[in-house]
Design a protein around this motif. Structure first.
Motif, short mmCIF file in Angstrom:
data_model
loop_
_atom_site.label_atom_id
_atom_site.label_comp_id
_atom_site.label_asym_id
_atom_site.label_seq_id
_atom_site.Cartn_x
_atom_site.Cartn_y
_atom_site.Cartn_z
N PHE A 1 -7.25 3.83 -12.42
CA PHE A 1 -7.84 2.84 -13.33
C PHE A 1 -6.73 2.13 -14.11
N LYS A 2 -5.78 2.93 -14.59
CA LYS A 2 -4.67 2.35 -15.36
C LYS A 2 -3.84 1.42 -14.48
N ALA A 3 -3.58 1.85 -13.24
CA ALA A 3 -2.81 1.01 -12.31
C ALA A 3 -3.54 -0.31 -12.05
N ALA A 4 -4.86 -0.24 -11.89
CA ALA A 4 -5.65 -1.46 -11.65
C ALA A 4 -5.55 -2.40 -12.85
N GLN A 5 -5.62 -1.82 -14.04
CA GLN A 5 -5.54 -2.66 -15.24
C GLN A 5 -4.18 -3.35 -15.36
N ILE A 6 -3.12 -2.63 -15.00
CA ILE A 6 -1.78 -3.23 -15.06
C ILE A 6 -1.70 -4.42 -14.12
N ASP B 1 0.85 -1.19 0.00
CA ASP B 1 0.00 0.00 0.00
C ASP B 1 0.88 1.25 0.00
N GLU B 2 1.50 1.57 1.15
CA GLU B 2 2.33 2.78 1.23
C GLU B 2 3.48 2.75 0.21
N SER B 3 3.92 1.56 -0.20
CA SER B 3 5.02 1.46 -1.18
C SER B 3 4.59 1.80 -2.60
N ILE B 4 3.28 1.74 -2.85
CA ILE B 4 2.78 1.88 -4.22
C ILE B 4 1.99 3.18 -4.35
N HIS B 5 2.54 4.13 -5.09
CA HIS B 5 1.80 5.37 -5.31
C HIS B 5 1.22 5.43 -6.72
N GLY B 6 1.80 4.70 -7.63
CA GLY B 6 1.27 4.73 -8.99
C GLY B 6 2.02 3.76 -9.88
N GLU B 7 1.89 4.01 -11.16
CA GLU B 7 2.42 3.10 -12.17
C GLU B 7 3.93 2.80 -12.02
N PRO B 8 4.79 3.82 -11.78
CA PRO B 8 6.22 3.50 -11.71
C PRO B 8 6.56 2.48 -10.64
N GLU B 9 5.96 2.62 -9.43
CA GLU B 9 6.25 1.65 -8.36
C GLU B 9 5.67 0.29 -8.70
N ILE B 10 4.49 0.27 -9.30
CA ILE B 10 3.89 -1.03 -9.66
C ILE B 10 4.83 -1.76 -10.62
N GLU B 11 5.31 -1.05 -11.62
CA GLU B 11 6.21 -1.68 -12.61
C GLU B 11 7.50 -2.16 -11.91
N ILE C 1 -5.76 9.29 -3.64
CA ILE C 1 -4.84 10.32 -3.12
C ILE C 1 -3.40 9.96 -3.43
N LYS C 2 -3.12 8.68 -3.72
CA LYS C 2 -1.75 8.28 -4.06
C LYS C 2 -1.51 8.36 -5.56
N THR C 3 -2.49 7.93 -6.34
CA THR C 3 -2.27 7.84 -7.80
C THR C 3 -2.40 9.19 -8.49
N GLY C 4 -3.10 10.14 -7.83
CA GLY C 4 -3.34 11.44 -8.46
C GLY C 4 -4.67 11.49 -9.18
N GLY C 5 -5.54 10.49 -8.93
CA GLY C 5 -6.88 10.58 -9.50
C GLY C 5 -7.43 9.27 -10.00
N VAL C 6 -8.64 9.36 -10.54
CA VAL C 6 -9.39 8.19 -11.00
C VAL C 6 -8.72 7.55 -12.23
N LEU C 7 -8.36 8.37 -13.20
CA LEU C 7 -7.81 7.80 -14.44
C LEU C 7 -6.47 7.09 -14.21
N PRO C 8 -5.52 7.70 -13.46
CA PRO C 8 -4.28 6.96 -13.17
C PRO C 8 -4.53 5.70 -12.33
#
Ligand SMILES: [Mg+2]
Length: 381
Positions: free
Chosen positions: A283-288, A248-258, A274-281
């Motif tokens: 959604f993309k993170a969830a899809q990855i 959770d705290e380690s993952i803020h968005g796509e770069p950490e997920i990758e 609040i971590k990803t910067g919004g709904v669209l980022p």
């Protein structure tokens, strides 16, 4: 789409009962609501909560960032949501929570204009077939307080249909946490039972916890060790753990997920706007994650109102699959800011609650004004 006016509401809404995390005691929701008006007279709402230990935001800093963002953005023409994140970055570096709040309000306006519920817009814009209704999302219930209270809550909420659970650990000794976890896992056998240490464990304790038979029935263990430990520590924990590792705290968005996927250091992640910067980022993170056959849960910070709950749930309804559940935190608030708060039905959130165009939740301004945090005021931009 032009913004003609904006109002920022810094709120403090008391929780029904204090929530003890490993490193903080949360007694109220410190959250910011933003109301935008466009040139055609619509109003769109956004929300972001403070999370000093997750995003570094306080109420004052979050309000300041949102105000700056909105004042700079008022002269812009907001046309294509896919460009929003890039445009925000031209105004303000970082500050994912403030951008999330602003993006949510813009998306509310945009999808009202398109005459679409947000979750159906997310399907449309991601080339998924349009559907009238979506699968209900399982709600995740946090257990806390005294052990007797945890047991009583587990029984009563299970009888209401809840099947996803999170046990907060890390503030007691390892032995005590293992005892609690074993008893609750047995009581809730067959359900999706998880623990969350919010990074409070040492690596050796985390490994010992995961290898213990008392923890063997857990569906996953979230953020056992601190986010600032090395990636090698996370890899070692994942290698040694017989139970799935969530972050959770380690993952803020796509770069950490990758990065964590590449290192084979996780089985799934918790996504918060609040971590990803919004709904669209998000959604993309969830899809990855799902494309890589990993798990995810959707979560609001403890606590956010129905507004943030609705925006976060829209991702789940659009995808139709939230394997580790949705942590909808308005259920812990003494009161919500809208006349018809989102509510659990058989432990699930139903898409019919978000059938209105836009985000689907409209705050009652009088209720919002009644919750202004002490020492703060409503800000007009
Ligand atoms: Mg967590």
């Amino acid at each position: 789409m032009k913004i003609t006016s904006a109002t920022i509401y810094p709120l403090s809404i008391p929780l029904i009962e204090p929530m003890k995390m490993s490193r903080e005691m949360v007694v109220d929701a410190k959250t910011v609501l933003l109301c935008l008006s466009d040139e055609e007279g619509r109003t769109g709402w956004g929300e972001a909560s403070v999370a000093p230990l997750m995003t570094g935001e306080t109420l004052a800093s979050l309000v300041g960032s949102i105000q700056y963002l909105v004042e700079q953005a008022k002269s812009w023409d907001w046309v294509e949501p896919k460009e929003f994140a890039r445009d925000f970055a031209k105004i303000l570096y970082g500050n994912a929570s403030a951008k999330s709040c602003f993006e949510m309000a813009l998306l509310d306006l945009f999808t009202q204009k398109q005459s679409l519920p947000l979750w159906r817009y997310l399907r449309q814009t991601n080339n998924l077939p349009d559907i009238e209704n979506s699968t209900p999302i399982p709600l995740l219930r946090m257990l806390g307080g005294s052990f007797d209270k945890e047991l009583a809550d587990a029984k009563s909420f299970r009888s209401l249909g809840f099947r996803h659970w999170k046990i907060k650990i890390g503030s007691l000794s390892l032995k005590e946490d293992l005892q609690r976890v074993e008893i609750l896992s047995n009581l809730l056998e067959g359900d999706v039972v998880s623990v969350d240490a919010n990074g409070a464990m040492s690596l050796s304790d985390a490994i010992q916890f995961c290898e213990s038979k008392e923890a063997s029935k857990l569906a996953f263990a979230e953020q056992l060790i601190a986010a600032d430990l090395s990636i090698e520590d996370f890899v070692l924990l994942k290698k040694r753990s017989p139970i799935p590792i969530g972050l959770d705290e380690s993952i803020h968005g796509e770069p950490e997920i990758e990065e964590f996927i590449k290192a084979k250091a996780l089985d799934g992640a918790s996504l918060k706007l609040i971590k990803t910067g919004g709904v669209l980022p998000a959604f993309k993170a969830a899809q990855i994650l799902l494309d890589k056959h990993l798990q995810m849960n959707l979560a609001c910070k403890v606590a956010e109102t129905s507004l943030s709950g609705a925006a976060t749930a829209s991702i789940g309804f659009a995808i139709g699959n939230v394997p580790w559940g949705f942590s909808m935190s308005n259920q812990y608030l003494q009161f919500d800011i809208c006349d018809q708060p989102l509510v659990a039905k058989q432990g699930h959130l139903d898409a019919s609650q978000l059938s209105a165009n836009g985000i689907g939740v409209i705050p009652n301004t009088d209720r919002v004004k009644s919750a202004i945090a002490k020492g703060h005021t409503v800000i007009q931009c």
